[in-house]
Design an enzyme around this catalytic site. Structure first.
Site, mmCIF file in Angstrom:
data_model
loop_
_atom_site.group_PDB
_atom_site.id
_atom_site.type_symbol
_atom_site.label_atom_id
_atom_site.label_comp_id
_atom_site.label_asym_id
_atom_site.label_seq_id
_atom_site.Cartn_x
_atom_site.Cartn_y
_atom_site.Cartn_z
ATOM 1 N N ARG A 168 0.848 -1.210 0.000
ATOM 2 C CA ARG A 168 0.000 0.000 0.000
ATOM 3 C C ARG A 168 0.876 1.250 0.000
ATOM 4 N NH1 ARG A 168 -4.026 -2.724 4.464
ATOM 5 N NH2 ARG A 168 -5.528 -3.544 2.975
ATOM 6 N N HIS B 242 1.877 -5.503 12.408
ATOM 7 C CA HIS B 242 0.787 -5.328 11.440
ATOM 8 C C HIS B 242 -0.386 -4.774 12.241
ATOM 9 C CE1 HIS B 242 -2.092 -5.895 8.289
ATOM 10 N NE2 HIS B 242 -2.791 -6.766 8.986
HETATM 11 P P1 NAD Z 1 -14.240 -14.875 7.675
HETATM 12 O O1 NAD Z 1 -15.042 -14.760 8.927
HETATM 13 O O2 NAD Z 1 -14.860 -14.622 6.364
HETATM 14 O O3 NAD Z 1 -13.599 -16.350 7.621
HETATM 15 C C1 NAD Z 1 -13.030 -17.005 8.711
HETATM 16 C C2 NAD Z 1 -13.276 -18.493 8.510
HETATM 17 O O4 NAD Z 1 -12.574 -19.206 9.536
HETATM 18 C C3 NAD Z 1 -14.765 -18.875 8.623
HETATM 19 O O5 NAD Z 1 -15.187 -19.535 7.432
HETATM 20 C C4 NAD Z 1 -14.791 -19.819 9.837
HETATM 21 O O6 NAD Z 1 -15.746 -20.862 9.719
HETATM 22 C C5 NAD Z 1 -13.369 -20.346 9.819
HETATM 23 N N1 NAD Z 1 -12.952 -20.958 11.091
HETATM 24 C C6 NAD Z 1 -13.194 -20.518 12.362
HETATM 25 N N2 NAD Z 1 -12.672 -21.385 13.240
HETATM 26 C C7 NAD Z 1 -12.089 -22.378 12.519
HETATM 27 C C8 NAD Z 1 -11.370 -23.562 12.847
HETATM 28 N N3 NAD Z 1 -11.155 -23.921 14.126
HETATM 29 N N4 NAD Z 1 -10.915 -24.349 11.853
HETATM 30 C C9 NAD Z 1 -11.131 -24.010 10.561
HETATM 31 N N5 NAD Z 1 -11.803 -22.910 10.175
HETATM 32 C C10 NAD Z 1 -12.266 -22.105 11.142
HETATM 33 O O7 NAD Z 1 -12.971 -13.934 7.894
HETATM 34 P P2 NAD Z 1 -12.000 -13.385 6.737
HETATM 35 O O8 NAD Z 1 -12.490 -12.073 6.262
HETATM 36 O O9 NAD Z 1 -11.757 -14.488 5.770
HETATM 37 O O10 NAD Z 1 -10.664 -13.088 7.582
HETATM 38 C C11 NAD Z 1 -9.896 -14.175 8.062
HETATM 39 C C12 NAD Z 1 -8.738 -13.664 8.904
HETATM 40 O O11 NAD Z 1 -7.799 -12.973 8.064
HETATM 41 C C13 NAD Z 1 -9.152 -12.625 9.971
HETATM 42 O O12 NAD Z 1 -8.450 -12.910 11.164
HETATM 43 C C14 NAD Z 1 -8.718 -11.308 9.374
HETATM 44 O O13 NAD Z 1 -8.480 -10.323 10.357
HETATM 45 C C15 NAD Z 1 -7.437 -11.741 8.681
HETATM 46 N N6 NAD Z 1 -6.912 -10.808 7.676
HETATM 47 C C16 NAD Z 1 -5.554 -10.615 7.717
HETATM 48 C C17 NAD Z 1 -4.958 -9.719 6.826
HETATM 49 C C18 NAD Z 1 -3.475 -9.497 6.929
HETATM 50 O O14 NAD Z 1 -2.911 -8.590 6.279
HETATM 51 N N7 NAD Z 1 -2.765 -10.284 7.718
HETATM 52 C C19 NAD Z 1 -5.743 -9.071 5.856
HETATM 53 C C20 NAD Z 1 -7.116 -9.349 5.809
HETATM 54 C C21 NAD Z 1 -7.685 -10.214 6.747
#
Ligand code: NAD
Length: 327
Positions: A175, A199
Site C-alpha cells: 500500500r 501489522h
Molecule cells: P471470515 O469470517 O470470512 O472467515 C473465517 C473463517 O474461519 C470462517 O469460514 C470460519 O468458519 C473459519 N474458522 C473458524 N474457526 C475455525 C477452525 N477452528 N478451523 C477451521 N476454520 C475455522 O474472515 P475473513 O475475512 O476471511 O478473515 C480471516 C482472517 O484474516 C481474519 O483474522 C482477518 O483479520 C485476517 N486478515 C488478515 C490480513 C493481513 O494482512 N494479515 C488481511 C485481511 C484479513
C-alpha cells in the site's frame, strides 16, 4: 581447456544459480488453506488463476461454506488446471504449504484481548487436528492479530521457527509503495521501501533507507517528509476504510499470499517484510526476510535511523505486553 575442466566449470557456474531452480519442479505441490472465509477463498482463487501450485486443499469447520467455495472455485480451474478439493485437517497437515486464514471476528462489546484469547484457542485446535504435520511444511499465518498468532503458532509447533511466519506488514508495504510510486510516476516494483513493525497501529514506514531504482527517496523533491508521513498513515488506515465500506478486506492480502507461496514453492528467495521471530525481544514482528523453500530463511540487517529504531522498539514493546497476558 580439457573437456573435464570445462564440464567442472559449467557445473560450478550452474551451482551458483541453484536458487533459481524449483526444487519441487515436476512434483505435485499442495497448498492447504485453513479457513474458507473471504480471505481463504480469495487466496485459493489467486493460487488457481496464477497457477502457483498443482492442488489447493480447502478446510473449514463450516462444512457447507467450504463445500460451496470448492464447487465455485472448481469452475475457475479450467484456466490453469489447478485442482481444488475440500480436505480434512489431517490432509492439510501433509501439504507443502499451509496457509492459516481461520479466525473469529470481534463481537460487539468484546475486548481485543478476549478476541485474541479466542483466536489462540482456534489455532490450538487447528494444530492438534493437523498433527502430525509434514516435517518439511511451511506454515503461513494470515489470521489477525497476525504477529501474536505467529508467535503462538511457533510456540505450539515442533517445526523450526523459520518454517512458520506471518504475512506481517507485506500488505501495508505494498500500500505504501503504491502511494509513493504514483506520486513520482514509477512502477510500484521500482520502490524499495518497507513498512515494518507490528501489522497494526504501531507499524511505521522505514523511509531513511528507502530508494527508487536505487536512488535515495530523499532526492525526489515531491517525496517530502509530510507526504511520506501521510502515505504511511494512509497505508495503516486503509484496512479500516475498506472494512467500513464493504465489511472485509481480501483481494490485496490474497495477492500477497499467492506471491509468498510462489516464492516458497519456486525457491525464489524474494525479500518481503514478514512476521518473524526477533529473538532479543521474543516477539514475532515484521522485518525484511528472504523467503525460499525453507521458509523465512534469513532476516536482513535493519537499516533504521534513530527515530525509526525507537518506533521499532515501541512496536516490540506493544507486542510483548499483549503476549505477557497469555504466556
Ligand atoms: P471470515 O469470517 O470470512 O472467515 C473465517 C473463517 O474461519 C470462517 O469460514 C470460519 O468458519 C473459519 N474458522 C473458524 N474457526 C475455525 C477452525 N477452528 N478451523 C477451521 N476454520 C475455522 O474472515 P475473513 O475475512 O476471511 O478473515 C480471516 C482472517 O484474516 C481474519 O483474522 C482477518 O483479520 C485476517 N486478515 C488478515 C490480513 C493481513 O494482512 N494479515 C488481511 C485481511 C484479513
Amino acid at each position: 581447456m580439457a573437456e573435464d575442466d570445462a564440464n567442472m566449470m559449467i557445473r560450478r557456474q550452474s551451482s551458483s544459480y541453484d536458487f533459481h531452480m524449483n526444487p519441487l519442479e515436476g512434483k505435485v505441490t499442495k497448498v492447504a488453506i485453513i479457513g474458507a472465509g473471504a480471505v481463504g477463498a480469495a487466496c485459493a482463487s489467486n493460487l488457481i488463476l496464477l497457477k502457483v501450485c498443482s492442488e489447493v486443499i480447502l478446510v473449514d469447520i463450516a462444512e457447507d461454506r467450504c463445500e460451496g467455495e470448492v464447487l465455485d472455485l472448481e469452475d475457475a480451474g479450467f484456466v490453469s488446471g489447478v485442482r481444488v478439493v475440500k480436505g480434512t485437517f489431517a490432509e492439510a497437515g501433509q501439504a507443502d504449504v499451509i496457509v492459516i486464514t481461520a479466525g473469529i471476528g470481534q463481537k460487539p462489546g468484546e475486548s481485543r484481548i478476549q478476541l485474541i484469547g479466542k483466536n489462540k484457542a482456534v489455532l490450538k485446535s487447528i494444530f492438534s487436528s493437523m498433527s502430525p504435520v509434514n516435517p518439511d511444511a511451511i506454515i503461513l499465518l494470515v489470521s489477525n492479530p497476525v504477529d501474536i498468532l505467529t508467535k503462538v503458532a511457533q510456540d505450539l509447533s515442533t517445526l523450526s521457527k523459520h518454517q512458520i511466519f506471518g504475512s506481517g506488514t507485506f500488505l501495508d508495504t505494498q500500500r505504501f509503495r503504491i502511494a509513493v510510486a504514483s506520486k513520482v510516476q514509477v512502477a510500484p516494483s521500482a520502490v524499495n521501501a518497507y513498512v515494518l513493525g507490528e501489522h497494526g497501529d504501531s507499524q511505521f514506514a522505514a523511509t531513511s533507507s528507502a530508494t527508487i531504482g536505487g536512488v535515495p527517496i530523499s532526492l525526489f523533491e515531491s517525496l517530502t517528509p509530510e507526504f511520506l508521513n501521510e502515505a504511511a498513515e494512509a497505508a495503516k488506515m486503509r484496512a479500516y476504510e475498506i472494512i467500513d465500506k464493504k465489511g472485509a478486506t481480501y483481494h490485496g492480502i490474497a495477492a500477497c499470499v499467492a506471491t509468498m507461496v510462489d516464492s516458497v514453492l519456486n525457491n525464489r528467495k524474494m525479500v518481503f517484510p514478514l512476521s518473524v521471530l526477533d529473538k532479543k525481544a521474543n516477539v514475532c514482528i515484521s522485518l525484511p526476510t528472504i523467503l525460499g523453500r525453507d521458509g523465512a530463511e534469513k532476516i536482513l540487517p535493519l537499516q533504521l535511523n534513530k527515530e525509526e529504531h525507537a518506533k521499532y522498539e515501541n512496536s516490540c514493546k506493544t507486542m510483548r505486553e499483549v503476549l505477557d497476558q497469555f504466556e
